[in-house]
Design a protein around this motif. Sequence first.
Motif, PDB file in Angstrom:
ATOM      1  N   HIS A  24       0.472  -1.275   0.379  1.00 25.74           N
ATOM      2  CA  HIS A  24       0.232   0.096   0.224  1.00 25.74           C
ATOM      3  C   HIS A  24       0.640   1.603  -0.042  1.00 25.74           C
ATOM      4  O   HIS A  24       0.722   2.458  -0.107  1.00 25.74           O
ATOM      5  CB  HIS A  24      -1.392  -0.106   1.291  1.00 25.74           C
ATOM      6  N   THR A 120       1.187  -4.054   8.928  1.00 22.05           N
ATOM      7  CA  THR A 120       1.378  -4.942   9.001  1.00 22.05           C
ATOM      8  C   THR A 120       0.614  -6.520   9.818  1.00 22.05           C
ATOM      9  O   THR A 120      -0.008  -7.204   9.132  1.00 22.05           O
ATOM     10  CB  THR A 120       2.650  -6.092   8.222  1.00 22.05           C
ATOM     11  N   ASP A 123      -3.192  -5.885   9.227  1.00 21.15           N
ATOM     12  CA  ASP A 123      -3.468  -6.356   8.744  1.00 21.15           C
ATOM     13  C   ASP A 123      -3.065  -7.918   9.396  1.00 21.15           C
ATOM     14  O   ASP A 123      -4.242  -8.872   8.317  1.00 21.15           O
ATOM     15  CB  ASP A 123      -3.098  -6.203   7.009  1.00 21.15           C
ATOM     16  N   ARG A 124      -2.698  -8.614   9.798  1.00 21.04           N
ATOM     17  CA  ARG A 124      -2.707 -10.112   9.624  1.00 21.04           C
ATOM     18  C   ARG A 124      -3.321 -10.110  11.145  1.00 21.04           C
ATOM     19  O   ARG A 124      -2.939 -12.224  11.662  1.00 21.04           O
ATOM     20  CB  ARG A 124      -0.827 -10.574   9.795  1.00 21.04           C
ATOM     21  N   PHE A 153      -5.283   2.813  11.005  1.00 21.20           N
ATOM     22  CA  PHE A 153      -5.299   1.897  11.667  1.00 21.20           C
ATOM     23  C   PHE A 153      -5.888   1.570  12.864  1.00 21.20           C
ATOM     24  O   PHE A 153      -5.274   0.616  13.920  1.00 21.20           O
ATOM     25  CB  PHE A 153      -3.714   1.140  10.717  1.00 21.20           C
TER      26      PHE A 153
END
Length: 231
Positions: A24, A120, A123-124, A153
Amino acid sequence: MGYSVSIFETQDKLGGMMNLIPDHRLNKGVVQSDIEFLLTLGDIRVNTGSNIEDPKHLLTQGYDAVCVTVGLWKPIELDIPNADLAIKMVDLLSHPESFDFDGRVAVIGGGATAVDCAVTAKDRGAKHVELFMLEKLSEMPLTPVERQELIDFDVEVSSRIRISGIQKKGRSITGSRQKRLLCRRGCHSARRMYMIWRNRGEKDGYQCSCDGDRHAANNYPGTCPRSLLCW
Ligand SMILES: Cc1cc2nc3c(=O)[nH]c(=O)nc-3n(C[C@H](O)[C@H](O)[C@H](O)COP(=O)(O)OP(=O)(O)OC[C@H]3O[C@@H](n4cnc5c(N)ncnc54)[C@H](O)[C@@H]3O)c2cc1C
């Protein structure tokens, strides 16, 4: 200058650390097209999957000169108890698909790679991600877009903190020991603070710890991460 050039790359593709920057933030299609363009600029041969252990030896194989441009893949070690339990930035960002988080994740560091690790981790699957760093938010070396990612986020930022140990039960992380830094005269930036610290040892700051679900001592809230990432 008219030389033929051979590139030796240990990985299976060119691009180095740029390949670790999340998609991104950096479109890998653009990276690849830049590389393809650069390779058209001269007689350049690429040898991927080729780890060079002794660059000098190349001089005996017909090369007139050797440029060593291997980057900085070995992270600075934290030198705190149980640091081996922390996930290294390179491991996470090289293979994010190998990591599944569930719960709380602490990221140690306050630069752009820390933000990439935090995003990340979210995201995970991480439910809660918290950055621990010497810097204040305003001191983080981020562009406005990267700074906005922290909000988008929902990443928590804990400034003026030094993680001084990782607590564990077996091989599981149960918490972290933290030192809260106090701003003193002449100590108004994270870099200066770090230097004063190194010179004086660990005397300064509050110390707190947490264990399982219990929160910290000394009126300073601790955190109970299940995973720690560091860069
Ligand atoms: C998560 C992350 C985010 C970043 N974000 C930004 C950003 O927003 N803006 C920015 O400007 N920079 C950013 N950077 C930094 C940028 O990626 C690096 O500064 C840049 O890639 C350094 O280039 P380099 O060629 O010096 O080293 P590298 O990119 O590390 O390349 C070195 C290459 O040498 C290879 N190599 C190492 N040892 C050997 C060996 N013995 N034999 C053969 N090959 C070997 C490695 O595999 C690697 O491909 C970021 C880095 C990371 C990790």
